[in-house]
Design a protein around this motif. Structure first.
Motif, mmCIF file in Angstrom:
data_model
loop_
_atom_site.group_PDB
_atom_site.id
_atom_site.type_symbol
_atom_site.label_atom_id
_atom_site.label_comp_id
_atom_site.label_asym_id
_atom_site.label_seq_id
_atom_site.Cartn_x
_atom_site.Cartn_y
_atom_site.Cartn_z
ATOM 1 N N PRO A 1 0.815 -1.209 0.000
ATOM 2 C CA PRO A 1 0.000 0.000 0.000
ATOM 3 C C PRO A 1 0.853 1.264 0.000
ATOM 4 O O PRO A 1 1.789 1.387 0.781
ATOM 5 N N LEU B 1 -2.549 -3.248 4.197
ATOM 6 C CA LEU B 1 -1.546 -3.659 5.178
ATOM 7 C C LEU B 1 -1.639 -5.140 5.509
ATOM 8 O O LEU B 1 -0.638 -5.857 5.481
ATOM 9 N N PRO C 1 11.054 -4.211 1.275
ATOM 10 C CA PRO C 1 10.395 -3.386 2.292
ATOM 11 C C PRO C 1 10.366 -4.127 3.620
ATOM 12 O O PRO C 1 10.150 -5.324 3.660
ATOM 13 N N ASN D 1 8.871 -1.762 9.132
ATOM 14 C CA ASN D 1 8.844 -0.318 9.382
ATOM 15 C C ASN D 1 8.491 0.442 8.120
ATOM 16 O O ASN D 1 7.765 1.415 8.164
ATOM 17 N N ALA E 1 -0.968 8.337 6.817
ATOM 18 C CA ALA E 1 -0.373 7.081 7.268
ATOM 19 C C ALA E 1 -0.813 6.830 8.707
ATOM 20 O O ALA E 1 -0.952 7.765 9.486
ATOM 21 N N ALA F 1 -0.629 -7.246 2.593
ATOM 22 C CA ALA F 1 0.814 -7.131 2.368
ATOM 23 C C ALA F 1 1.583 -7.971 3.386
ATOM 24 O O ALA F 1 2.569 -8.627 3.040
ATOM 25 N N SER G 1 6.514 -0.473 5.829
ATOM 26 C CA SER G 1 5.098 -0.607 5.526
ATOM 27 C C SER G 1 4.262 0.368 6.338
ATOM 28 O O SER G 1 3.152 0.684 5.955
ATOM 29 N N ILE G 2 4.756 0.865 7.454
ATOM 30 C CA ILE G 2 3.985 1.801 8.258
ATOM 31 C C ILE G 2 3.730 3.081 7.494
ATOM 32 O O ILE G 2 2.770 3.787 7.738
ATOM 33 N N ASP G 3 4.615 3.407 6.527
ATOM 34 C CA ASP G 3 4.444 4.618 5.749
ATOM 35 C C ASP G 3 3.375 4.468 4.679
ATOM 36 O O ASP G 3 3.086 5.400 3.972
ATOM 37 N N LYS G 4 2.846 3.316 4.514
ATOM 38 C CA LYS G 4 1.894 3.076 3.441
ATOM 39 C C LYS G 4 0.481 3.034 3.994
ATOM 40 O O LYS G 4 0.255 2.874 5.171
ATOM 41 N N GLN G 5 -0.465 3.164 3.063
ATOM 42 C CA GLN G 5 -1.848 3.157 3.519
ATOM 43 C C GLN G 5 -2.180 1.846 4.192
ATOM 44 O O GLN G 5 -1.729 0.785 3.794
ATOM 45 N N VAL G 6 -3.071 1.908 5.178
ATOM 46 C CA VAL G 6 -3.379 0.727 5.963
ATOM 47 C C VAL G 6 -4.283 -0.230 5.189
ATOM 48 O O VAL G 6 -4.417 -1.385 5.537
#
Lengths: 279, 194
Positions: free
Chosen positions: A58, B122, B109, B112, A272, B125, B114-119
């Protein structure tokens, strides 16, 4: 010298081909082959589906390309300025009524409802069944989320007038000892706990602030989200400096997230998450 | 189209695009441009070029919606296959590749990141990453170098110091194994229905 490949040699290359990891001359040969070989085409399609999952990390939606598309294609032009356009011929799709090319551009009766294609493999059968379940869950989530938003807003307004016999803190503490109750800890990027959620089997619960949940500016609010597949549903706004909040989590939610939003919260967040947890 | 756009399937929206429905393209963009951009950016390492790829992919969809065949797979896999192909083309012809060769070939990735990406994606992913982690390390590396590194199997063979035939097999068997693992967890259904 032209490259020649047997069917078996092409099969060995199908994984690499699907990942664009073959030489140009090999790619050309394989592309020609799969047009006439349903078995190989099906394998390539399968590899593409898996690769799509690998790629589906995402990220934030890029807005600049859309602005350029709108400009390039002249979207939002007045209808009177545009010449009438004929629909493009499409491959026969399930549910298509077979309107002849050049028919009116408005969708024909039933053409806006496209049933899923015939399932030819176990992979697609499983995904169709699961997709139907998810669709039902999404509809339920939407209605439940609206209801929950009203409930939570009401709860926030009444926090200051709680009955002395049962404060929210007492209720949250008691919930932790209810059989079947679960504790879900939402953490930030550094692993610091931001909030603890005590979740009961009926979906109700309590969100309890932890050290990582610092006070926001007065014009901001924390907002809680429930995630299920592609769907992100607001479970309520928590205020700029919540301590404890009563929440409701519908069935089907597999993760919780907290974002920082401007008051009074948003329908769809582009921020985010500050903290996350899987349920 | 009678139903709201956000409730329509991807296939219905593509059909609407074939009838010049601008809102349908906008809805498809909202659904898929994020992952298209993410993949392009990851392969190219350059957000600006990745945005160009996004624009190109959706213009292609507008201009040639008939290229999408729902019998062959989801719209997302169709868009991402095109995205990857264009990104690799750019990568192999772009001077930027010289800068990328200094990067860690095994960069992936992390949690950590992945935290910058939309949930929204999540959980999926995470499950995909877990499935990738179950692969033998040789298959993981071969797939990652080929897919995200934009390397041909021959280049991967050189990087991994392995025979070309071995690398071809690892990529193919790794993808099959991933499919079986993900099938077992039900991942991939959230946009397959579209």
């Amino acid at each position: 010298m032209a490259v020649e490949l047997t069917h078996e040699q092409i099969q060995e290359l199908l994984g690499a081909y699907a990942l664009d990891a073959v030489e140009a001359d090999e790619a050309a040969i394989i592309a020609l082959h799969v047009r006439d070989c349903a078995e190989c085409q099906a394998e390539v399609d399968m590899h593409h589906e898996v690769a799509a999952l690998l790629a589906s990390e995402p990220v934030a939606l890029p807005l600049a390309p859309w602005d350029r598309i709108v400009t390039d294609l002249g979207f939002n032009a007045k209808e009177s300025d545009a010449e009438p356009r004929q629909p493009r011929p499409m491959p026969t799709l399930p549910g298509e009524t077979g309107a002849a090319p050049g028919a009116a551009s408005a969708p024909t009766q039933g053409a806006d409802v496209i049933p899923l294609p015939r399932q030819t493999s176990r992979w697609r059968w499983i995904t169709t069944v699961a997709a139907a379940v998810l669709l039902i869950a999404v509809v339920s989530l939407g209605a439940f989320a609206v209801h929950q938003q009203h409930r939570i807003n009401s709860m926030n307004r009444s926090l200051s007038t709680l009955d002395n016999h049962q404060t929210l803190a007492e209720a949250a503490a008691r919930a932790g000892s209810v059989p079947g109750a679960r504790n879900v800890e939402l953490r930030d990027t550094t692993g610091r706990p931001v909030a603890n959620v005590v979740l009961l089997q009926d979906g109700t619960g309590y969100l309890i602030r932890q050290d990582g949940m610092t006070a926001l500016p007065a014009d901001h609010t924390y907002q809680l989200w429930g995630v299920s597949g592609d769907v992100k549903v607001s479970l309520g706004v928590l205020g700029s400096s919540p301590n404890i909040a009563q929440i409701g989590v519908p069935n089907g939610i597999t993760a919780l997230a907290i974002t920082d939003e401007h008051n009074p919260g948003v329908i769809s967040s582009t921020h985010a998450p500050l903290a996350l947890a899987s349920i | 189209m009678d139903k709201p756009l956000d409730a329509a399937s991807d296939t219905a929206l593509v059909l609407a695009v074939s009838r010049w429905h601008e809102g349908a393209l906008a809805q498809l963009y909202e659904r898929h441009a994020g992952v298209v951009f993410g993949l392009a950016r990851r392969v190219l390492g350059d957000p600006a070029t990745a945005e160009e790829i996004v624009q190109e992919i959706f213009l292609r969809l507008w201009n040639s919606p008939e290229k999408f065949d729902p019998d062959r797979g989801s719209l997302r896999s169709f868009l991402l296959a095109q995205t990857h192909g264009r990104s690799v083309d750019r990568l192999r012809s772009d001077m930027a590749r010289r800068r990328r060769e200094t990067r860690d070939a095994y960069e992936r990735p992390t949690v950590n990141d992945s935290i910058d990406k939309q949930v929204v994606d999540l959980v999926v992913a995470d499950q995909v990453r877990e499935a990738l982690d179950t692969l033998p390390i040789d298959e993981q590396r071969a797939i990652e170098l080929a897919y995200f590194g934009g390397h041909s199997y021959r280049q991967v063979a050189v990087l991994l110091d392995a025979p070309e035939g071995t690398v071809k097999s690892r990529i193919r068997s790794g993808l099959r194994r991933l499919r079986e693992t993900l099938e077992g967890t039900g991942v991939g259904v959230s946009w397959q229905s579209n």
